[in-house]
Write a protein that holds these residues in place. Sequence first.
Motif, short mmCIF file in Angstrom:
data_model
loop_
_atom_site.label_atom_id
_atom_site.label_comp_id
_atom_site.label_asym_id
_atom_site.label_seq_id
_atom_site.Cartn_x
_atom_site.Cartn_y
_atom_site.Cartn_z
N ASP A 294 -24.22 20.12 15.78
CA ASP A 294 -23.73 20.95 16.87
C ASP A 294 -22.41 21.59 16.46
O ASP A 294 -21.56 20.95 15.81
N LYS A 295 -22.22 22.84 16.84
CA LYS A 295 -21.01 23.56 16.43
C LYS A 295 -19.74 22.85 16.91
O LYS A 295 -18.71 22.88 16.24
N ARG A 296 -19.86 22.16 18.06
CA ARG A 296 -18.68 21.47 18.60
C ARG A 296 -18.84 19.95 18.55
O ARG A 296 -18.07 19.22 19.17
N ASP A 297 -19.89 19.47 17.86
CA ASP A 297 -20.11 18.04 17.63
C ASP A 297 -20.36 17.24 18.91
O ASP A 297 -20.11 16.04 18.96
N ILE A 298 -20.91 17.87 19.94
CA ILE A 298 -21.15 17.17 21.21
C ILE A 298 -22.58 16.66 21.22
O ILE A 298 -23.48 17.21 21.87
N GLN A 314 -13.93 9.94 17.50
CA GLN A 314 -13.27 9.36 18.66
C GLN A 314 -12.89 10.41 19.69
O GLN A 314 -12.90 10.15 20.90
N GLU A 315 -12.58 11.61 19.24
CA GLU A 315 -12.22 12.67 20.18
C GLU A 315 -13.38 13.00 21.11
O GLU A 315 -13.20 13.20 22.32
N TYR A 320 -15.91 13.26 26.30
CA TYR A 320 -17.19 13.59 26.90
C TYR A 320 -17.99 12.41 27.44
O TYR A 320 -18.97 12.62 28.14
N VAL A 321 -17.65 11.18 27.13
CA VAL A 321 -18.41 10.06 27.67
C VAL A 321 -18.01 9.88 29.14
O VAL A 321 -16.83 9.73 29.47
N ASN A 322 -19.00 9.88 30.03
CA ASN A 322 -18.74 9.78 31.46
C ASN A 322 -18.18 8.40 31.81
O ASN A 322 -18.66 7.38 31.29
N SER A 392 -28.49 14.67 28.15
CA SER A 392 -27.36 14.46 29.06
C SER A 392 -27.39 13.04 29.60
O SER A 392 -28.43 12.39 29.67
N GLU A 393 -26.24 12.57 30.00
CA GLU A 393 -26.17 11.25 30.62
C GLU A 393 -26.91 11.30 31.96
O GLU A 393 -26.72 12.20 32.76
N GLU A 394 -27.74 10.30 32.19
CA GLU A 394 -28.54 10.28 33.40
C GLU A 394 -28.32 8.96 34.12
O GLU A 394 -28.32 7.89 33.51
N HIS A 395 -28.10 9.06 35.42
CA HIS A 395 -27.92 7.86 36.24
C HIS A 395 -29.16 7.69 37.10
O HIS A 395 -29.54 8.58 37.85
#
Length: 398
Positions: A294-298, A314-315, A320-322, A392-395
Amino acid sequence: LTLRNPLAGQPFPGNVIPASLLNQGTLRWQNRFYPLPNFGAPTSTVGNYRETVPQQIRHDQFDVRVDYALTSSNNIYARVSYKRSEPRVLDGGLPVENIGYRVQTRMARQVAISDTWTLTPRLINELKLGFARNFNPARGQLIGQELVEMLGIQGLQPAPGVENVPSLPITGFQTVAPLNKQAPAENTYQFVDQLTYVTGKHNIKGGFEYRPQQYNAPVPAQFGSYGFTGFATGNAWGDFLMGIPQTTSRNYVRPTRYARFYHLSWFIQDDYKVSQSLTLNYGLRWDYNQPARDKRDIIFNVDPENGRLVLPNQEIIDQYVNPLFPRTIPIVTAAAAGYPDRSLRRGDLNNFQPRIGLAWRPFGGNRTVIRGGYGFFNDDFTADIFSALYRSEEHTSE
């Protein structure tokens, strides 16, 4: 069918859910999207509505090609192509006046340049350059925020104007499911050079290809999924009318996807005319699919052996981790896990693919030819296999 009261654990008197227990939000959903039956037996709940809906697909396309002889031994051509498709179709099995048509405009553009140069009577070089872009914005016509407010759902981040809808699957019944809003764009660049050399009984050809690719896709807001299965009342529609889903889930909106990767290959082959009746073809090809990044490493990957998630650095973890992500699941950097720091997947450098074939005329004439061949072949990876690292993170709750 006996409807039970999940609050009392007993059947409803008269097998009817009292009006006081009906959920006003799901009643509005029912009245908005589900018409009364117009086909079949009165007790049928399957295929009980029929309607003829006009649909059409418009295509526009043009191709322009120009050929030019630079010299008597050097020819070049350039081609430009454009294609546009606008389908006006119905997504799902509910009336068009209730859910609307799909809104989509798919556009494809291509540019190709080819140069063929006869260097000597025995040596020919062919250079090809290309670019292709596919852009496919599509959506439904329903506004998700309006439907969330109609249902009375609480706790979602407001997203006015987004053409996505909350998903309410009801077991055994048609789901309101227009196309989710999307606008993926794919860019492909291509550089190919091939050299052909003819000597004696041999026709030798070799070349390489370098093909960088990009996949960009914004991720619009989602409005959750609420599944009604009949676990509460004994009937899925009964659960829906009371507003009691068995499962609910929601996705947290993630930044736009920017996948980047390339394909690299080379080959060499020889057509050897052993005799007037026998020709052998043999060669070797090598392919390399760069693991996408990914261009932004996400992105993230899973380390199944150690039961943990792996992120590039680590950044990315900090940003980005919820906060609601379960702390019982370890999250580590690529360096700590021993993974490649950007792709989180190792490439494969040993994709050598030999090929061999023959053409044999056993009786010397042209009436009978026996042909055969054997080889190894690989499929290219595309951005599709990379999409799992974008989840994406899913709850989810039950």
